[in-house]
Design a protein around this motif. Sequence first.
Motif, PDB file in Angstrom:
ATOM      1  N   UNK A 291       5.066   3.534   3.383  1.00  0.00           N
ATOM      2  CA  UNK A 291       5.752   4.418   2.460  1.00  0.00           C
ATOM      3  C   UNK A 291       5.278   5.856   2.460  1.00  0.00           C
ATOM      4  N   UNK A 292       3.967   6.118   2.377  1.00  0.00           N
ATOM      5  CA  UNK A 292       3.513   7.509   2.409  1.00  0.00           C
ATOM      6  C   UNK A 292       3.931   8.230   3.684  1.00  0.00           C
ATOM      7  N   UNK A 293       3.935   7.519   4.805  1.00  0.00           N
ATOM      8  CA  UNK A 293       4.370   8.125   6.058  1.00  0.00           C
ATOM      9  C   UNK A 293       5.846   8.458   6.050  1.00  0.00           C
ATOM     10  N   UNK A 294       6.652   7.561   5.494  1.00  0.00           N
ATOM     11  CA  UNK A 294       8.095   7.839   5.395  1.00  0.00           C
ATOM     12  C   UNK A 294       8.326   9.109   4.577  1.00  0.00           C
ATOM     13  N   UNK A 295       7.556   9.276   3.497  1.00  0.00           N
ATOM     14  CA  UNK A 295       7.701  10.476   2.680  1.00  0.00           C
ATOM     15  C   UNK A 295       7.404  11.724   3.496  1.00  0.00           C
ATOM     16  N   UNK A 323      -1.021   6.839  -3.031  1.00  0.00           N
ATOM     17  CA  UNK A 323      -1.804   5.898  -2.233  1.00  0.00           C
ATOM     18  C   UNK A 323      -1.599   4.476  -2.718  1.00  0.00           C
ATOM     19  N   UNK A 324      -1.331   4.315  -4.004  1.00  0.00           N
ATOM     20  CA  UNK A 324      -1.055   2.994  -4.560  1.00  0.00           C
ATOM     21  C   UNK A 324      -2.166   2.006  -4.274  1.00  0.00           C
ATOM     22  N   UNK A 325      -1.766   0.795  -3.886  1.00  0.00           N
ATOM     23  CA  UNK A 325      -2.723  -0.236  -3.471  1.00  0.00           C
ATOM     24  C   UNK A 325      -2.431  -0.530  -2.006  1.00  0.00           C
ATOM     25  N   UNK A 330       4.761  -4.921  -1.325  1.00  0.00           N
ATOM     26  CA  UNK A 330       5.819  -4.522  -2.264  1.00  0.00           C
ATOM     27  C   UNK A 330       7.086  -4.196  -1.480  1.00  0.00           C
ATOM     28  N   UNK A 331       8.172  -3.998  -2.196  1.00  0.00           N
ATOM     29  CA  UNK A 331       9.445  -3.562  -1.599  1.00  0.00           C
ATOM     30  C   UNK A 331       9.902  -2.295  -2.310  1.00  0.00           C
ATOM     31  N   UNK A 332       9.035  -1.305  -2.317  1.00  0.00           N
ATOM     32  CA  UNK A 332       9.280  -0.098  -3.080  1.00  0.00           C
ATOM     33  C   UNK A 332       9.883   1.048  -2.296  1.00  0.00           C
ATOM     34  N   UNK A 333      10.238   0.811  -1.019  1.00  0.00           N
ATOM     35  CA  UNK A 333      10.757   1.902  -0.186  1.00  0.00           C
ATOM     36  C   UNK A 333      12.252   1.786   0.086  1.00  0.00           C
ATOM     37  N   UNK A 334      12.950   0.891  -0.599  1.00  0.00           N
ATOM     38  CA  UNK A 334      14.350   0.627  -0.256  1.00  0.00           C
ATOM     39  C   UNK A 334      15.219   1.868  -0.423  1.00  0.00           C
ATOM     40  N   UNK A 335      15.085   2.547  -1.557  1.00  0.00           N
ATOM     41  CA  UNK A 335      15.883   3.756  -1.779  1.00  0.00           C
ATOM     42  C   UNK A 335      15.408   4.886  -0.877  1.00  0.00           C
ATOM     43  N   UNK A 336      14.099   4.988  -0.680  1.00  0.00           N
ATOM     44  CA  UNK A 336      13.561   6.044   0.170  1.00  0.00           C
ATOM     45  C   UNK A 336      14.098   5.933   1.591  1.00  0.00           C
ATOM     46  N   UNK A 579      18.441  -7.969 -12.895  1.00  0.00           N
ATOM     47  CA  UNK A 579      17.278  -7.883 -12.007  1.00  0.00           C
ATOM     48  C   UNK A 579      16.134  -8.798 -12.431  1.00  0.00           C
ATOM     49  N   UNK A 580      15.548  -9.453 -11.459  1.00  0.00           N
ATOM     50  CA  UNK A 580      14.292 -10.176 -11.630  1.00  0.00           C
ATOM     51  C   UNK A 580      13.275  -9.440 -10.765  1.00  0.00           C
ATOM     52  N   UNK A 581      12.348  -8.780 -11.416  1.00  0.00           N
ATOM     53  CA  UNK A 581      11.476  -7.828 -10.728  1.00  0.00           C
ATOM     54  C   UNK A 581      10.038  -8.319 -10.717  1.00  0.00           C
ATOM     55  N   UNK A 582       9.436  -8.279  -9.552  1.00  0.00           N
ATOM     56  CA  UNK A 582       8.078  -8.755  -9.348  1.00  0.00           C
ATOM     57  C   UNK A 582       7.356  -7.677  -8.554  1.00  0.00           C
ATOM     58  N   UNK A 583       6.393  -7.003  -9.168  1.00  0.00           N
ATOM     59  CA  UNK A 583       5.858  -5.823  -8.503  1.00  0.00           C
ATOM     60  C   UNK A 583       4.352  -5.667  -8.656  1.00  0.00           C
ATOM     61  N   UNK A 584       3.627  -6.769  -8.777  1.00  0.00           N
ATOM     62  CA  UNK A 584       2.179  -6.696  -8.941  1.00  0.00           C
ATOM     63  C   UNK A 584       1.407  -6.590  -7.651  1.00  0.00           C
ATOM     64  N   UNK A 585       2.103  -6.614  -6.518  1.00  0.00           N
ATOM     65  CA  UNK A 585       1.429  -6.460  -5.245  1.00  0.00           C
ATOM     66  C   UNK A 585       1.141  -7.750  -4.509  1.00  0.00           C
ATOM     67  N   UNK A 586       1.400  -8.897  -5.142  1.00  0.00           N
ATOM     68  CA  UNK A 586       1.147 -10.181  -4.506  1.00  0.00           C
ATOM     69  C   UNK A 586       2.431 -10.766  -3.916  1.00  0.00           C
TER      70      UNK A 586
END
Length: 634
Positions: A291-295, A323-325, A330-336, A579-586
Amino acid sequence: MSDPVNDFALKIATVNGTGSASANGLLMQSIFRMGVPVSGKNLFPSNIQGLPTWYEIRVSGAGHTSRAEAPDLMVVLNPATQTRDVAEVRAGGWVLHDSSWQLRRDAQRDDVTYLGIPFAELCTERFEGSRARVLLRNIAYLGALAALLDVEVPVLEELITQTYGRKKKLLDSNFEALRLGYDRARDAFHCPLPIRLRRMSANDDAVLIDGNTAAALGCVYAGATVAAWYPITPSTSLVDAFSAFAGQFRKDPDTGRLRVAILQAEDELAAAGMVIGAGWNGARSFTATSGPGISLMGEFIGLAYYAEIPSVFFDIQRTGPSTGMPTRTQQGDLLAVAYASHGDTRHIALFPADPHECFHFAVAAFDLAERYQTPVFVVSDLDIGMNDWVVPRLRWDDAYRPDRGKVLSAAELEAGARFARYLDIDGDGIPHRTLPGVHPRGGYFTRGSGHDSHARYTEDSVAYREVVDRIARKIDGAATAVPEPELVVDDALGAERPATVGVVTIGGCRGAVVEARERLRDHGVVADVLRIRGFPFHPSVRSFLDRYERVFVVEQNRDAQLRTLLVVECGVDPARLEPLLFYGGMPLSWGPVVKGILAALGMADPDAASQPTGAAPAPSPGSTPRLEIARGGA
């Protein structure tokens, strides 16, 4: 548990930097070689050493790959986390611990069985050197697990031999440590435990591989010749694997020189520029990042989109923002990824669910990039990319030929083929391109600034809109070229099937959602599952969404990014997508999916008998994070 044979989970709690990863890998491989379906999750910290690390292994004769709800057996080797580790074990489970140190009082429960072996003391007595003792303690606990779980010792010995070659001293000490733990467990406890292994043949046509390695192999088979990158977890191993494969398969037999260019750039922006430059020159080129690289690559991604240059970007997602974890998934780059760069951009993206698809989607990405003359993203994540998965053997069609798209040859140009770089003469939005130096008639200016269909600079509104509207039409056309969604339904129920709900998911959530679907049947809920595999969305996605009054969207991020894409791209009423959202990193397990859907339907929670009953002051970093459920709204 009804039948614990080939159906259990264990978790190993150690300290990063102690060499436990090798022993855990040997255990995974031995189970695989016994023909039993198995999956492993390495939960490690982002520092070099000293912090807690966990390794989860799920054995599932049925082939389920999602993360287990609670371990049946916990191996406690880190005194700093023993209280929280023991708290995770299911009621009736087992705790194997190093009894060289006394368990804390708050790590003792009445509803689990403790199996104590003084691994550290045994290794101190038998072996010389502090480092050797630490490393061989891992092999000792591996031996104890072999006795407790009925792992075939000859399989382990063969793997140890393959790992350490013919170095007799290393082999002898490892065999001794293995036997030390095995014999001690056999002497002290009734072996095997009710949870145990039994040889199967389920893996006869399967391989054990991680997603980054599979993707790298796909790049080799696709004909990639340029890789430019800047190291970032969790994508680094993809380029490392590509480099290793290139050294094996892309070396000139006469000169010994590599037939590929692998370039470590000074940063992600430079890496993107190198990839785009190579793509402009006709090479199949790619970069791997997160993700940071995509940014950081955003500006160059916009250049490739507007100048229409083929390029492939592997995004191995991790938790953000910032930097996050770095070592969590995670799946946090979908919109990016879908709309990367400034201005109006929209990109082709592929979403593999396992290493098997990482291999095949890597090949598809290069074909799509050249066919549509645009950046293409392969969007994986840390769980898929860095963990080992049992997947069908990777097969290759020798009849494959790369799809280079509309490239005019020197002969065609010499014969007077009509060429204007950004002119659509076929009606599909895709212009013809030429490669530098092929023929003078194929020359043009490559522009990231305003240009018309002849590649001439312009600030004329009509000419500008003609180009960007054509590009949009071109990307729209890719909706039927990306991999179709995977549909999982109960066809056997036929027309008389009960009313169902729809579930949409993406990527590595597949295993958890498919297993949750099976367990929902026990509660009278029949769910059809659609897994998105490409963007722009295939037309069947909208058809699926229109079929159900209630559709649950399962994804691993806080802001419901997949749901947002579905609302924007498919024009669906957002109130219908829950939405069923799961975002704790596991990595995701089936339990939160089942509980979330039942709660939304106003039904009772499923039987929680498999849940751990021990209390802990705080959730372990290896435990299941919370699930958030939201309804309605945009």
